[in-house]
Design an enzyme around this catalytic site. Structure first.
Site, short mmCIF file in Angstrom:
data_model
loop_
_atom_site.label_atom_id
_atom_site.label_comp_id
_atom_site.label_asym_id
_atom_site.label_seq_id
_atom_site.Cartn_x
_atom_site.Cartn_y
_atom_site.Cartn_z
N ARG A 110 0.90 -1.24 -0.05
CA ARG A 110 0.52 -0.08 0.14
C ARG A 110 1.20 1.39 -0.07
NH1 ARG A 110 -4.91 2.04 -1.40
NH2 ARG A 110 -6.09 3.36 0.69
N THR A 396 -10.35 1.03 -9.48
CA THR A 396 -8.76 -0.41 -8.54
C THR A 396 -8.96 -1.27 -9.38
OG1 THR A 396 -9.25 0.98 -6.80
CG2 THR A 396 -8.58 -2.01 -6.55
N THR A 414 -4.14 -0.21 -6.99
CA THR A 414 -4.88 0.92 -7.39
C THR A 414 -3.95 1.43 -7.78
OG1 THR A 414 -6.92 2.08 -6.40
CG2 THR A 414 -4.92 1.30 -4.89
N ASN A 416 -6.19 4.79 -7.02
CA ASN A 416 -6.80 5.49 -6.73
C ASN A 416 -8.17 5.73 -7.61
OD1 ASN A 416 -8.96 6.09 -4.24
ND2 ASN A 416 -7.55 7.82 -3.96
N ASP A 438 -7.44 8.89 -0.05
CA ASP A 438 -7.62 7.96 0.99
C ASP A 438 -7.94 7.59 1.92
OD1 ASP A 438 -9.31 6.40 -1.05
OD2 ASP A 438 -7.99 4.32 -0.52
N SER A 467 -7.78 1.04 3.81
CA SER A 467 -8.27 0.47 2.35
C SER A 467 -10.28 -0.36 2.13
CB SER A 467 -7.07 -0.01 1.53
OG SER A 467 -8.01 -0.11 0.43
N SER A 468 -9.91 -0.65 1.35
CA SER A 468 -11.70 -1.25 0.72
C SER A 468 -11.46 -3.58 0.24
CB SER A 468 -12.63 -0.61 0.85
OG SER A 468 -13.14 0.57 1.15
N GLY A 489 -13.56 0.25 -4.46
CA GLY A 489 -13.67 1.20 -3.37
C GLY A 489 -14.47 0.69 -2.57
#
Length: 586
Positions: A110, A396, A414, A416, A438, A467-468, A489
């Site tokens: 990430r 993503t 991603t 974003n 984010d 994050s999801s 998302g």
């Protein structure tokens, strides 16, 4: 007819029962297109992604003796070439690996906030969040860029878990960048994005300085090809060498925050995946800084006491129960989740079966108004009192890989927003993320999606935003059964849950489960979002039970694999919401 018969529960489990006024009327119609679909089939290996050329890159590596990790890295680098709207070198992601010997691991690459980032950096002089059109906002432009992790993550995975080496697995991506690929109508249209024209290097590379690429033209990327060759030769150069110096020089010309120190200090973090259960399934998923695994396991725990299989996939009762589980799991997400290196997160408590049973008992026969929802007491520490609301971007991408040994990889990556920050490193030829968006820019301020986040996700230097992304691998009776994931998302988690539950409980094959109309609830706003395609009678029944519906558009893009438990055959579900993906196998 008794309530118990109208809404069956699992024996010796939670005894809450539910009733929808039009029960029994809504078995899924076989006339809906997705119900006649069949998955792609393969015996030895499979790659499923949003772009057929990226899937082919991974398949090529599998056929040359590579394992699932080799194929995943090849697919990831190829997506950076052929799917620039989300595939990337300048973003980040998560890779979930489950090896055939039973070992599982989670590779976190990430993006991170730069050292110069601050909690109020996206506020104006009056303390208001800057609009997305402002060049200093978190949504677009140089100051929106977080330190990228994709190159480090894929190189790390290849070195530790791959077989063929980075040069070999990157060769398909280099070839695609050098020789180019033919644009479909949809891909050519994506490159007409007006925001890309705001940055000269982006406009030059992706829009030919305003002479837009059209359907059927070949899109070549010579700067990107050179960069890929340099990474293949020495991936450390991206963070510590001349390549890093060129990237920083490009970004600082536009006022970017990233420095050589930020790049040199970036580290891939290998974490322990979250593991939970749902009946006879073992669910392996993403730990924080993803909220995905916690919310997914929480929702499944809430649902475990109910016999979904008897309700009928996407009947009003099915949708009602699952929606109420989503509502409660997302409420907890809003208060508790963030970067685990900066926050104490009560993961065990949030995913406990006893806590889920208490949540389950609060479900009635009607929609639970989110504003009136009260968390069960004595299970969790006090939630933070201040919360911020923000969106997650839908742009993503996810891909799934299984090899002949039974190694499985689920990757979600991603930039974003679509094309990230829209900023391109002109000398290196790739787009940069806008991942700073984010974070929660300001506590208590909602934006367009209204997805709530708390102080745990405030901006702090070197912190990773919540994050999801929910790469997930599922075992059935200890054997590999599903490899799942999606973009979307804040709707990623519910998309993965929808697909899994439809396949595991609803009787759908993996292709049908991927393509079936989706539904989503995220606690706030108190709206049940639904894709088109569900019968009007189903919608009317839900409205009668006090749901506020929003039915419009499609979201997410599940790229999933199932394994036939009897034959071991690999079954690919490539989302037909996109028109250039594939499930490639042999």
């Amino acid at each position: 007819m008794s309530l118990l018969k109208r809404f069956p529960c699992r024996p010796a489990a939670i005894t809450t029962v539910l009733l929808l006024s039009s029960s029994g009327m809504y078995a899924q119609s076989n006339s809906i297109d997705y119900m006649s679909e069949q998955p792609a089939r393969a015996q030895h290996g499979m790659v499923v992604s949003i772009h057929h050329l990226a899937s082919d890159a991974g398949l090529e590596v599998l056929k040359e003796g590579g394992n699932a990790i080799d194929a995943a890295v090849a697919t990831g680098f190829a997506l950076a070439v052929v799917h620039p709207v989300a595939g990337n070198l300048g973003g980040g992601g998560f890779m979930l690996i489950r090896l055939h010997d039973g070992k599982s691991t989670f590779i976190d690459y990430r993006e991170e906030a730069p050292k110069a980032a601050s909690a109020d950096m996206y506020l104006d002089a009056n303390g208001n969040v800057l609009p997305g059109s402002d060049p200093h906002s978190s949504i677009m432009g140089y100051r929106a860029i977080a330190t990228p992790g994709s190159v480090a993550g894929m190189a790390y995975a290849e070195k530790k878990y791959g077989k063929l080496g980075l040069k070999k697995v990157m060769s398909p991506a280099i070839r695609l960048a050098e020789d180019g690929f033919v644009l479909t109508e949809e891909e050519a249209h994506e490159l007409h994005d007006s925001d890309l024209a705001r940055f000269p290097d982006t406009k030059r590379i992706f829009q030919r300085d305003g002479k837009y690429y059209e359907t059927g033209e070949t899109f070549k990327q010579p700067e990107l090809a050179k960069t890929l060759k340099r990474i293949a030769a020495d991936p450390g150069d991206f963070y510590h060498g001349k390549l890093a110096a060129e990237l920083v020089a490009d970004l600082q010309k536009g006022g970017g925050l990233i420095t050589r120190e930020d790049l040199a200090g970036y580290e891939v973090k290998e974490r322990t995946p979250l593991v939970g259960s749902f009946h006879n399934y073992t669910v392996i998923s993403a730990p924080p800084p993803s909220s995905g695994g916690v919310v997914l396991l929480s929702a499944l725990n809430i649902l475990e006491g109910f016999d979904l299989a008897k309700l009928g996939d996407r009947s009003p009762e099915w949708i009602h129960l699952i929606t109420e589980a989503y509502r409660r799991a997302y409420m907890d997400r809003s208060d508790y989740l963030g970067d685990p290196d900066f926050n104490e997160i009560p993961v065990a408590e949030l995913t406990s079966k006893k806590y889920a049973a208490a949540w389950s008992a609060s479900i009635t026969d009607k929609a639970s108004p989110s504003a009136e929802l009260r968390r069960p007491e004595d299970f969790l520490p006090p939630a933070p009192k201040t919360a911020g609301r923000k969106k997650d971007s839908p742009d993503t991408t996810h891909y799934s890989v299984v090899d002949g040994q039974g190694d499985a990889v689920a990757v979600t990556t991603t930039l974003n927003n679509a094309f990230g920050s829209d900023v391109t490193s002109g000398t290196l030829g790739f787009l940069l993320n806008d991942e700073m968006d984010d974070f929660a820019a300001k506590m208590g301020v909602p934006n367009m999606f209204g997805l709530i986040q708390g102080p745990a996700n405030a901006i702090v230097p070197f912190k990773r935003p919540l994050s999801s992304m929910t790469p997930t691998i599922v075992l059935e009776d200890g054997k590999l059964r599903y490899v799942l994931g999606s973009p979307g998302g804040g709707r990623i988690i519910t998309t993965v849950a929808n697909i899994f539950l439809s396949a595991a409980e609803g009787g759908l094959n993996i292709q049908q489960a991927v393509d079936a109309p989706r539904f989503h609830h995220q606690y706030q706003p108190d709206v049940l979002f639904m894709e088109p395609g569900l019968p009007q009678a189903t919608q009317d029944a839900l409205t009668a039970e006090s749901y506020k519906l929003s039915v419009r558009g499609h979201w997410s893009n599940g790229e999933c694999i199932a394994i036939d438990p009897k034959t071991g055959e690999l079954l690919g579900g490539q989302d037909h919401r996109s028109h250039f993906g594939s499930a490639a196998g042999y």
